[in-house]
Structures are given as C-alpha cells and as structure tokens.
Scaffold this motif. Structure first.
Motif: not given
Ligand code: SAH
Length: 307
Positions: A206-207, A216-229, A302-307
C-alpha cells in the motif's frame, strides 16, 4: 532477437510449471537492493547533497494521473521532457545539473549501447524524469544504470532492464492495452504510458502504491491507472492485455496472467529465485502459449497477497 525458442506451441501447463534455465550470459548487471544500498551510501557521500528539488506532497488520489501538460508541481525545481513541449520558455525552472536532460540523454545512450534498439522505447526513456521517482537523497544517482532502493525492501528497476523488457514486449508493434505487475515507485509505468494507449499497473504494498500515485501525479498521464492489489491475480476487469510485464520474479508465470493475455499478446517476466532469467510468453491461441528464455536478470520476488 537471438533468443532460443522452446518447443512451439507449449501447453499452458508447461509454461506455468517448468521455469527454464537461462541460456544467455547476463547483459544487465545484476543488482540487489542490498548491494545498491551499500553502493549508494558511498556515492551519496561522494556527491554530497546534490538534489535541489523538493518532493511534491504524497497522499491519496484517484490512482489515475492526468494528461501531460505544462503544470509542474511548484515544489519541484526541475523541468522534465513530458512538459517541455508545452511549457512557456519563461516559465522553465532552473535545472539541477545532476538530474538534467543531458544526464538523462547520456543514460539513454548507455542503454542503447547495451543493445536496446527500439527508438520508441529509447524515446520514452528519455521523456521520463527518473529522478522524480526516487528519494531526494538518491536523486543525483537517478541516471546511473542500477536498480536503487525505494523503501519497503523494494527497488526501482535498472533503466536497461526496463527498456529491454518493454522492447521485447513491444516487438516493434503498437501496444493498445498493457498491464504491469509491481508498480513500485511508478517509473516503468510512466515509461509504458508513453508508448501504449492504456496502461494498468498493480502494486501489493500500500505505501508504495501511494508513493507511485504521488510521484506520477505531476506528470498527468491520463492513460495510466494504478491499482492496489495482488498482481498475481491480474486485472480481469480490464483484460485482455496485448502486453503484460512483471517487475518481480516468481518461480513461474501466474496462470491468471497467461489467461488475461490477448491472443497474439506478449508477456515478459523474470522467472526464478536466486538465478533468474527473463521469459517471453506469447499467446498463440485460446489454449496455446509459447515461451522463450532470454537473458539473466535479477528482480525482487513476486509475492502473493497485499500488505
Ligand atoms: N516497476 C518498478 C519496479 C518495482 S520493484 C519500477 O519501475 O522500478 C517490484 C515491485 O513489485 C515491488 O514494489 C513489489 O512490492 C511488487 N510486487 C511483488 N509482488 C507483487 C504482486 N503479487 N502484485 C503486485 N505487486 C507485486
């Protein structure tokens, strides 16, 4: 590409269950976070406090940055290429010589010398200000060819390997929809957003997901989506993807990702534990995948799950 083909076509089970031994000697310099951390301490001492720019505020957001535009974060003291095209000359802030465009061009030239030929990939690498993805204390080293620590025992990938993996995935073609597993600080996601129509990136810590959003916010890349998972599960709601890149190494390519690859799509992943190699998986049909073993590499696990 002078890569060794495995039997074509492979059944899914052979791709999933049997990581192959690397057939090429390393081109990239294997780096570990620990090694780098030690090197960084020495380099930091030598370079001193070279990074003059402040970081913009971290924090929550939509997980989606905006379009490239002229509005730099006021707290940063550098220009960057994504903004250059539209920025008014009078508004250009002063550059820190250690994070300047010239230094970035030199990094790209080194990556090209190491064998990356795809001009589109090299252009994207030149466009993304790597120092903005790193802690201020390390920003002066942003353009050396090394992976560097980003916290939480993770690293920002080495520029060469970022470029190489994207080159292999792209294969000279147009990329429509791409998935990255392991956003980390968001650097590779930003590079991908310069050459694919849509980019999705998943992070399990998460952090780091929050850090990537802030970076990434200041770069304003409209075609990029970030997911937590958990990226091992992919992103079925956005599948199929014509390119998938893993920035962390498992003992095998997760089955869900193979199934979310479009037919004709290409997945590039580091595979292995201590000894790792890059693997290219191409989906040939509904139940047919082919796999090629590329060069040696070194990635975080590569690790499973989320922290
Ligand atoms: N793409 C980054 C590299 C980050 S390092 C760059 O541009 O430099 C790899 C990242 O993969 C780490 O942040 C780690 O937390 C993440 N990771 C490992 N396993 C994962 C999983 N199952 N799902 C999503 N992210 C994962």
């Amino acid at each position: 590409m002078s890569d060794k083909n495995r039997t074509f076509p492979l059944p899914l089970s052979s791709v999933v269950d049997k990581p192959q031994k690397p057939v090429f000697s390393p081109v990239a310099t294997p780096q570990t976070a620990t090694q780098n951390a030690a090197q960084n301490a020495a380099r930091s001492a030598a370079l001193g406090a070279a990074h003059a720019g402040g970081r913009s505020g971290a924090g929550a957001g939509t997980g989606m940055a905006g379009r490239p535009g002229p509005t730099a974060s006021p707290s940063r003291s550098h220009t960057y290429a994504l903004e250059r095209a539209q920025a008014a000359p009078a508004a250009a802030p002063r550059q820190n010589p250690l994070v300047s465009e010239a230094v970035r061009r030199a990094m790209v030239a080194r990556v090209a010398k190491q064998g990356v030929k795809d001009a589109v990939v090299l252009g994207a690498l030149e466009a993304v200000p790597r120092h903005m993805f790193m802690d201020e204390a390390l920003a002066s080293q942003a353009y050396i060819d090394a992976s560097l620590p980003i916290g939480h025992h993770q690293t920002i990938s080495q520029p060469y390997i970022v470029a190489r993996m994207i080159e292999v995935m792209r294969n000279g073609g147009q990329l429509q929809r791409v998935l990255e597993i392991g956003t980390g600080c968001g650097y590779q996601a930003a590079v991908l957003s310069c050459l694919a129509q849509e980019v999705y990136s998943i992070e399990r810590i998460k952090p780091l997901h929050e850090l990537a959003k802030a970076n990434l916010r200041p770069l304003r890349l409209a075609n990029l989506r970030l997911h937590y998972g958990d990226g091992m599960l992919g992103l079925p709601q956005a599948a199929p993807f014509d390119g998938i890149i893993l920035a962390a190494a498992g003992m095998e390519v997760p089955r869900a990702l193979l199934e979310q690859l479009a037919i004709g799509g290409r997945l590039v992943a580091p595979v292995g534990a201590r000894a790792q190699h890059l693997e290219l998986v191409t989906r040939l049909g509904k139940a047919e995948w082919a796999s090629q073993t590329l060069e040696d590499c070194h990635f975080v696990p590569l690790r499973p799950g989320t922290v």
